[in-house]
Design an enzyme around this catalytic site. Structure first.
Site, PDB file in Angstrom:
ATOM      1  N   LYS A   3      61.695 -17.278 -20.085  1.00 52.12           N
ATOM      2  CA  LYS A   3      61.853 -16.054 -19.299  1.00 52.12           C
ATOM      3  C   LYS A   3      60.485 -15.415 -19.047  1.00 52.12           C
ATOM      4  O   LYS A   3      59.542 -15.617 -19.805  1.00 52.12           O
ATOM      5  CB  LYS A   3      62.768 -15.068 -20.042  1.00 52.12           C
ATOM      6  N   ASP A   4      60.413 -14.642 -17.974  1.00 51.08           N
ATOM      7  CA  ASP A   4      59.164 -13.998 -17.575  1.00 51.08           C
ATOM      8  C   ASP A   4      58.598 -13.125 -18.693  1.00 51.08           C
ATOM      9  O   ASP A   4      59.346 -12.472 -19.422  1.00 51.08           O
ATOM     10  CB  ASP A   4      59.388 -13.133 -16.341  1.00 51.08           C
TER      11      ASP A   4
END
Length: 335
Positions: free
Chosen positions: A67-68
Site C-alpha cells: 500500500k502507498d
C-alpha cells in the site's frame, strides 16, 4: 503563481485506501490476521516491525499487497503463533492494529479482491472538472486502461533494469521477495509497452488475442472475432496483455508477433529461451488490458473534488486520475 494543474495527495489524509479482502478470516487456526491502519509507512516496514515485535522471521509475516506510503491505508497482514488479544496491544510506529482474528494459513501476495479509494483533488477548474466527468462516463462504459502506475518502477524507473539483470543472471539477490519484485517491475514494463502499442480500442478484441472472462477469470484464445467482439462490448470479456513467464498462456498470429517483438526490444528472452535464475519461479500470467471502476462518485466539496471509487487488485488509482485529469501535481511540490 498558482498552478493550473490539479493536485492530489497534498496531505496523507487526502489519499485513503481500504483493502477489500478476498475472504474473511475464519476465527480459528495457527495464524492471526491483523487489520492495520498505517500512515506515512510502507507495508514492508510495518511487516518487518510486526515480525520483530513478535519474534518471528520477517518472511513469515504475510500480506496481500503493498500500500502507498504517502497515504492513510488499511490492510490485512498475517502473523504465525500470535494471540489475537496480544496483537491488539502491539504498539507500532505510524500504524495501529484495528482487528485481530485467527486463520488457518498465511496471507499470500495477491489474495485480495481490490481496494476502495477516497481521494481529494485540489485546484480543479470548472473546465477540468467538466472534462473529467465526461471521461469518467466513457471509462464507466468502456473500462479503464489497466497499465501499471509509475510507482511500480521505483525511483527514476530503475527497477525494470534491475529486474532484467536478475532475470538474465547478471545480478543476484539473497532476498527472493525483493528479487521477484524487481522482475515483476520488468514484467510491468513489458505489459505497459504492449498496451501502449496496441491499436485496438479497449472494448474490442483481435484475432489471436488471449481473452479473459470478466466473471470467472478464465482465459481463451479469440478465434471468432465477430462473436467475441459482441461479448467484449458488453464487458463479458476483455483482451489481455503479457505478464511474461514460463507458463504464460500464449496468443497467436499478429498479437503473438507484436508481444514477442516488444519483449525482445526490452531484453526479455522469448519462449523456451526464458530460463529464470535458480530458486526463482517466473510462471507468468495474462493481465486484462482494461478494468471496471467500481461505484465511482465524484463530488465538488468547496474548493476541491472528492473522488470515491474501487479498483480490482493490482490496478492503480493514479492511472485513473491521469485518465481523468491528464497531468497532475502530486504532494506539495510546485512542479
Amino acid at each position: 503563481m498558482t498552478s493550473a494543474m490539479p493536485r492530489f495527495r497534498f496531505l496523507p489524509e487526502e489519499f485513503k485506501v481500504d483493502e477489500i479482502p478476498l475472504y474473511p478470516p475464519t476465527g480459528e487456526g495457527t495464524h492471526t490476521f491483523v487489520r492495520i491502519e498505517k500512515k506515512l509507512r510502507t507495508s514492508e516496514a510495518i511487516a518487518r516491525q510486526l515480525a520483530k515485535l513478535v519474534d518471528v522471521p520477517a518472511r513469515d509475516v504475510g500480506y496481500a499487497g503493498r500500500k502507498d506510503r504517502m497515504a492513510v491505508t488499511t490492510q490485512w497482514m498475517s502473523v504465525p503463533d500470535l494471540d489475537p488479544t496480544v496483537a491488539l496491544t502491539l504498539r507500532l510506529d505510524g500504524a495501529e492494529v484495528l482487528e485481530a482474528v485467527r486463520h488457518p494459513h498465511k496471507l499470500r501476495t495477491g489474495q485480495l479482491r481490490g481496494n476502495r479509494f477516497d481521494l481529494v483533488i485540489r485546484e480543479v477548474s470548472p473546465e477540468a472538472e467538466h472534462t473529467a466527468r465526461a471521461r469518467l462516463a466513457e471509462i464507466e462504459k468502456r473500462g479503464m486502461p489497466n497499465r501499471y502506475g509509475a510507482q511500480r518502477f521505483g525511483h527514476a524507473s530503475r527497477n525494470p533494469d534491475r529486474g532484467r539483470a536478475i532475470l538474465l543472471g547478471q545480478k543476484s539477490l539473497r532476498d527472493r521477495r525483493k528479487a521477484r519484485f524487481m522482475i515483476s517491475a520488468l514484467q510491468s514494463e513489458v505489459f505497459n509497452r504492449v498496451l501502449e502499442e496496441r491499436k485496438a480500442e479497449l472494448d474490442t478484441v483481435e484475432l489471436g488475442d488471449v481473452a479473459r472472462v470478466t466473471e470467472s477469470g478464465g482465459l481463451f484464445l479469440v478465434e471468432d472475432v465477430e462473436v467475441d467482439l459482441k461479448r467484449a462490448l458488453l464487458f463479458e470479456i476483455s483482451a489481455t496483455g503479457p505478464i511474461f513467464g514460463t507458463k504464460m498462456e500464449q496468443p497467436s498470429g499478429r498479437v503473438a508477433e507484436r508481444e514477442n517483438q516488444i519483449m525482445e526490444q526490452l531484453g526479455v528472452p522469448v519462449g523456451s529461451a526464458l530460463i529464470p535464475p535458480r530458486g526463482l519461479r517466473v510462471p507468468g500470467a495474462r493481465r486484462p488490458v482494461r478494468v471496471k471502476v467500481g461505484e465511482p462518485v465524484l463530488t465538488r466539496e468547496g474548493d476541491w473534488l472528492r473522488f470515491v471509487f474501487s479498483l480490482p487488485a493490482g490496478s492503480y488509482a493514479t492511472v485513473l486520475l491521469e485518465e481523468l485529469f491528464g497531468e497532475l501535481i502530486e504532494g506539495r511540490s510546485s512542479s
